[in-house]
Design a protein around this motif. Structure first.
Motif, short mmCIF file in Angstrom:
data_model
loop_
_atom_site.label_atom_id
_atom_site.label_comp_id
_atom_site.label_asym_id
_atom_site.label_seq_id
_atom_site.Cartn_x
_atom_site.Cartn_y
_atom_site.Cartn_z
N GLY A 191 8.63 0.72 1.37
CA GLY A 191 7.69 1.70 0.84
C GLY A 191 6.49 1.01 0.22
O GLY A 191 6.27 -0.20 0.40
N VAL A 219 3.43 1.33 -3.24
CA VAL A 219 2.83 1.97 -4.41
C VAL A 219 1.33 2.06 -4.15
O VAL A 219 0.66 1.03 -4.01
N TRP A 248 1.03 6.26 -7.32
CA TRP A 248 2.15 7.08 -6.86
C TRP A 248 2.95 6.25 -5.86
O TRP A 248 2.39 5.57 -5.00
N ARG A 249 4.27 6.35 -5.96
CA ARG A 249 5.14 5.64 -5.03
C ARG A 249 5.42 6.49 -3.81
O ARG A 249 5.69 7.70 -3.93
N ASP A 268 7.61 6.63 0.03
CA ASP A 268 8.68 6.03 0.81
C ASP A 268 8.14 5.56 2.15
O ASP A 268 6.94 5.63 2.42
N TRP A 272 5.83 -1.91 -13.06
CA TRP A 272 6.37 -0.66 -12.54
C TRP A 272 6.67 -0.76 -11.04
O TRP A 272 7.69 -0.27 -10.56
N ALA A 273 5.78 -1.43 -10.29
CA ALA A 273 6.02 -1.59 -8.85
C ALA A 273 7.27 -2.43 -8.60
O ALA A 273 8.05 -2.13 -7.69
N CYS A 278 10.28 -0.30 -9.13
CA CYS A 278 10.52 0.61 -8.00
C CYS A 278 11.14 -0.10 -6.80
O CYS A 278 11.67 0.57 -5.90
N VAL A 306 9.48 -1.95 -4.53
CA VAL A 306 8.56 -2.08 -3.40
C VAL A 306 8.00 -3.49 -3.36
O VAL A 306 8.02 -4.22 -4.35
N ILE A 316 1.45 -3.09 -2.69
CA ILE A 316 0.60 -2.16 -3.44
C ILE A 316 -0.65 -1.93 -2.60
O ILE A 316 -1.31 -2.89 -2.17
N GLY A 320 -1.97 5.59 0.18
CA GLY A 320 -0.70 5.04 0.62
C GLY A 320 -0.35 5.39 2.06
O GLY A 320 0.14 4.55 2.82
#
Length: 543
Positions: free
Chosen positions: A306, A308, A320-321, A323, A360-361, A364, A366, A369, A456
Motif C-alpha cells: 500500500g 501513504v 491518508w493510507r 491499500d 505514522w507511515a 502503518c 507501508v 509515501i 495515492g
C-alpha cells in the motif's frame, strides 16, 4: 477530455547524494573565539578578492588563470586553504550564472504575458488557458510602462550574460539591503554590522580521503576535539605542532553521529564549515560528506504494502493510507506546521511534521509515501496572476524545495521510498470523485484529504475516478447489477442471460416468460422487433 495536458507517470525519487549535520561547539574560551575570528576575517578577505578575480575573468577563464590564483593564495594561507577558496569562487560564479538565466526566463515570461494582455481590448474576457484584457485604461497604461521597464531589464541581463558578467554579494544581497531598513528588521547598526561581518568570514575546508580523520585543514577527532591549520600569517597563534591550533571546546554530533564517527575513524573525506551565530553568540560546525549511490527500488516493490498519500499545503500535510487496490483505509491524518518566524523556526517546523509523518507511515507498515512533484518556480510571477496577491502568497508559502529535500533524506534513513506524482488535477478530481463519498456523520472529509486519495491512486496506477455505483433497488435490475458494463463491441452482450434464481418481476419468474431467450420478440436495441415497420390491417367490412 480535450484540453487537458498529458499527465506524467509517477516515479521513485532518487536517494540523497550527500548529507550534512550541524552541532554546537561548546565551552570555547575567549582565546578560541579570538583565533577563530582572526582566521575567519583573514580568509574571508582572501575569498572576496578571489571571487572578484573570478568574476572579472568571466567567460575567458582558463586552467592557467585558476592555477595562478591558487599559487597567489597559497603564499598567504596554505595549499589546502587556497584550493578550497578557489573552488568556492567557481561554485559561486556558476550559481550566479544559473540564477541569471532563471531571471532572464522570468523576464521573458512576464513580457509575453503583458504583451498578450495589451493586445486585447480593455475588459476582454479571459479563458482558463489565457488571461483576458486589462480591466481599465488606467491599468492598461500602467502595464504598458512596466512592459518598457521589463524590456530594458531583459536587454541588460542578456548583454551581461553574453559578456559573462555576474553580480554576486558575499554575505547575501538580502542582508545587504537590510542595512537600509534596520527599523523594520529590528536591528541596531552594530548588530547588523556584526552579522554582516560574520557572514563574510570564510571557515570552510574540503575533506580528503586517506588523510588523518578525513580532513587536514579542519580536523575533528572521534572524541570531539577540534583543531585548525592556521594560515601562514597567523602561525604565531598556534598552540600545537605543525602550525595548528586546538580549541578547548568539543563537539558531539547527535544526529548521524555513529555514521560520522565511522567515516573519521576510517579516514574518509568529511568537509567542515565553522559558523558564528551573532544573534545567539554561539559557534557551530557543519559536517558534510557524500553518500554512495544506491539503486532505486522498483515502484511495484515499493507499493506492495500500500501507500501513504500526502497532499502538501501552506500550513499542514494532509495524509491518508491506501491499500493495494487504492481504497482509503482508516481515518485521514493531518500534520500541521507553522512557517512564520525565522528560518531556523520554519526549518524545525517542517522537520517535526515530516518526522511525525514518517513514524505514522512506519506504524502503518507501508514502504512508500506518495507526494506531489510540485515546482512553483514558474507560477509566482506577478504578471501571470495579476491582482491575485493572495494566490501568489499561497503558492509562495508552500515549502516545496525544503520539504522535498528533507523528506527524501529522512525517508531514506527509515527505508521508506518516496514516489513523486504529477500534481495535475489532483485537487480538482479528488474533490469531484472522493470528497462526498468519504464524508459521513462522524467524519468531515476536506478537499485536501480527497486530494491525498487522488495522489495515492495516481501513484499506484489506478484511475482517480471511482467505479460507477450499481443502480438502486427500485431500478430495473435490482440486486446483482454489475458496475462494469459490457462494451458495444462485445459479441455476446445481446445473448440470453443465464437463469437467476428469485423473482425478477411480480408476475413471471426469471427465465420462464414466453419470450425468454427470444431477443427478437423483445424491445431490445438492434433487434428486428424494434425496427420492423408498423402497419394497421384494414377494418372488416362487416362492422
Amino acid at each position: 477530455m480535450g484540453g487537458l495536458r498529458t499527465i506524467a507517470a509517477p516515479f521513485v525519487a532518487s536517494a540523497p547524494a550527500a548529507v550534512a549535520v550541524r552541532t554546537r561547539i561548546k565551552h570555547l574560551s575567549a582565546q578560541d573565539e579570538k583565533v577563530l575570528e582572526l582566521v575567519g576575517v583573514h580568509l574571508g578577505a582572501l575569498a572576496s578578492g578571489d571571487l572578484k578575480a573570478r568574476c572579472a575573468d568571466g567567460l575567458e577563464h582558463s586552467a592557467e588563470a585558476w592555477a595562478a590564483r591558487k599559487r597567489g593564495l597559497t603564499a598567504v594561507s596554505s595549499a589546502r586553504w587556497a584550493g578550497t577558496i578557489t573552488k568556492a569562487s567557481h561554485d559561486q560564479w556558476a550559481l550566479a550564472r544559473r540564477g541569471q538565466l532563471a531571471h532572464i526566463h522570468d523576464l521573458e515570461a512576464g513580457i509575453a504575458a503583458i504583451t498578450h494582455r495589451l493586445s486585447l481590448p480593455v475588459g476582454a474576457k479571459g479563458t482558463k488557458k489565457a488571461p483576458g484584457g486589462y480591466r481599465s485604461r488606467r491599468e492598461w497604461h500602467a502595464k504598458s510602462r512596466r512592459l518598457q521597464a521589463l524590456q530594458d531589464r531583459l536587454e541588460k541581463e542578456r548583454a551581461d550574460r553574453e559578456a559573462g558578467v555576474v553580480h554576486v554579494v558575499r554575505g547575501g544581497k538580502r542582508l545587504a539591503r537590510t542595512r537600509h531598513h534596520l527599523d523594520l528588521a529590528q536591528l541596531t547598526e552594530d548588530q547588523w554590522r556584526t552579522r554582516w561581518q560574520a557572514e563574510r568570514w570564510f571557515l570552510t575546508a574540503d575533506g580528503e580521503s586517506g588523510k588523518r580523520y578525513g580532513n587536514e585543514t579542519i580536523r575533528i577527532t572521534p572524541g570531539g576535539d577540534v583543531s585548525i591549520k592556521l594560515p601562514a600569517p597567523l602561525t604565531g597563534l598556534a598552540n600545537a605542532p605543525h602550525g595548528r591550533y586546538v580549541l578547548t571546546g568539543t563537539v558531539r554530533f547527535a544526529h548521524r553521529g555513529g555514521e560520522w564517527a565511522d567515516r573519521v575513524e576510517a579516514n574518509r573525506a568529511v568537509a567542515y564549515r565553522l559558523h558564528y551565530d551573532s544573534g545567539r553568540d554561539r559557534w557551530y560546525v557543519t559536517a558534510s560528506w557524500q553518500l554512495p549511490p544506491t539503486p532505486a527500488i522498483p515502484i511495484e516493490a515499493a507499493l506492495a504494502e500500500g501507500v501513504v498519500a500526502v497532499d502538501t499545503n501552506t500550513d499542514h500535510l494532509a495524509a491518508w493510507r491506501l491499500d493495494v487496490h487504492g481504497n482509503p483505509i482508516g481515518e485521514p491524518r493531518r500534520f500541521s506546521y507553522d512557517l512564520s518566524g525565522t528560518r531556523e523556526h520554519r526549518d524545525a517546523q517542517v522537520r517535526h511534521a515530516l518526522t511525525r509523518l514518517l513514524h505514522w507511515a512506519r506504524t502503518c507498515g507501508v514502504k512508500a509515501i506518495a507526494v506531489e512533484d510540485l515546482d512553483f518556480t514558474a507560477e509566482k510571477t506577478r504578471e501571470k496572476h495579476g491582482r491575485r496577491k493572495w494566490f501568489r502568497r499561497l503558492i509562495s508559502g508552500v515549502p516545496t524545495a525544503r520539504l522535498r529535500a528533507r523528506l527524501t533524506s529522512m525517508a531514506d534513513r527509515m527505508g521508506i521510498a518516496i514516489i513523486a506524482v504529477d500534481p495535475a488535477y489532483t485537487s480538482r478530481w479528488g474533490a469531484q470523485h472522493w470528497q462526498k463519498p468519504l464524508t459521513s456523520i462522524n467524519r468531515k472529509t476536506t478537499r485536501h484529504d480527497a486530494a491525498a486519495v487522488a495522489i495515492g491512486r495516481h501513484a499506484q496506477g489506478h484511475p482517480i475516478r471511482r467505479r460507477t455505483a450499481p443502480p438502486l433497488h427500485d431500478r430495473s435490475d435490482r440486486v446483482g447489477h454489475r458496475t462494469v458494463q459490457a462494451s458495444s463491441g462485445t459479441s455476446w452482450r445481446e445473448e440470453p442471460h443465464p437463469r437467476m434464481p428469485g423473482p425478477r418481476t411480480r408476475s413471471v419468474r426469471a427465465g420462464c416468460g414466453a419470450n425468454a431467450g427470444n431477443q427478437d420478440a423483445q424491445h431490445c436495441s438492434g433487434r428486428s422487433a424494434e425496427h420492423e415497420p408498423w402497419h394497421q390491417d384494414s377494418l372488416p367490412l362487416s362492422l
